[in-house]
Design a protein around this motif. Structure first.
Motif, short mmCIF file in Angstrom:
data_model
loop_
_atom_site.label_atom_id
_atom_site.label_comp_id
_atom_site.label_asym_id
_atom_site.label_seq_id
_atom_site.Cartn_x
_atom_site.Cartn_y
_atom_site.Cartn_z
N ILE A 1 0.86 -1.19 0.00
CA ILE A 1 0.00 0.00 0.00
C ILE A 1 0.89 1.23 0.00
N SER B 1 3.79 0.58 2.65
CA SER B 1 3.71 -0.53 3.61
C SER B 1 4.74 -1.60 3.27
N THR C 1 -9.57 -2.56 4.04
CA THR C 1 -9.28 -3.97 4.31
C THR C 1 -9.06 -4.69 2.98
N TRP D 1 -6.03 -8.18 5.77
CA TRP D 1 -5.13 -7.18 6.32
C TRP D 1 -5.87 -5.86 6.32
N THR D 2 -5.73 -5.12 7.42
CA THR D 2 -6.42 -3.85 7.58
C THR D 2 -5.40 -2.72 7.63
N TYR D 3 -5.67 -1.67 6.86
CA TYR D 3 -4.82 -0.47 6.84
C TYR D 3 -5.58 0.64 7.53
N ILE E 1 -0.46 -1.16 8.68
CA ILE E 1 -1.17 -2.35 8.20
C ILE E 1 -0.96 -3.49 9.17
#
Length: 159
Positions: A103, A114, A134, A148-150, A155
């Motif tokens: 990201i 990221s 997500t 995976w959540t940003y 992240i």
């Protein structure tokens, strides 16, 4: 693009008078962008510098260089309040983990990138809820779904 062509022709003719160093410097600079995208007031550029070498720039400033993947692809751009998130897919060419994601966030004081993440699947699905992005994908071997959540510039794996 025509300006670059004219500049290349002028620098190329000058390289005859000033030596090969000028011509060499220009050839490294002459790579054409594979992708240019406007994200708000920001211009994102992807340029293939050479085999397994892709440079990602924001407003003409390099922010990330991928020197490992067979191919780096732009998946999409997503607006989160006052900033933009760009999702990239890196195809590694390996059998054990052929795909990873990164990201790039723009809109803050500096662009941030990221670390690579993903379950090695190329079947990513993106959802946005409030100010959270997500990225979900299947796990190898039919092991369900991974996510995976940003959020707030970080992240983390959530599934």
């Amino acid at each position: 693009m025509r300006v670059l062509s004219v500049r290349a022709a002028v620098v190329g003719s000058l390289s005859i008078a000033f030596g090969i160093v000028v011509g060499t410097a220009m050839s490294a600079e002459a790579a054409e962008p594979r992708l240019m995208a406007a994200l708000g007031n920001t211009v994102l550029t992807m340029t293939d510098i050479g085999p397994k070498h892709t440079q990602v720039s924001v407003n003409d400033k390099p922010v990330f260089e991928d020197k490992e993947s067979d191919m780096l692809s732009f998946v999409g751009a997503y607006s989160l309040k006052d900033r933009w998130i760009a999702l990239f897919q890196a195809d590694t060419g390996t059998k054990d983990c052929p795909t990873r994601f990164r990201i790039l966030e723009v809109g803050g004081p500096q662009p941030s990138v990221s670390y690579p993440f993903g379950s090695c699947s190329d079947a990513a699905q993106v959802t946005i809820d409030n100010d959270v992005l997500t990225v979900s994908m299947p796990q190898p071997g039919g092991g369900g779904e991974a996510a995976w959540t940003y959020r707030n510039g970080k992240i983390g794996r959530t599934k």
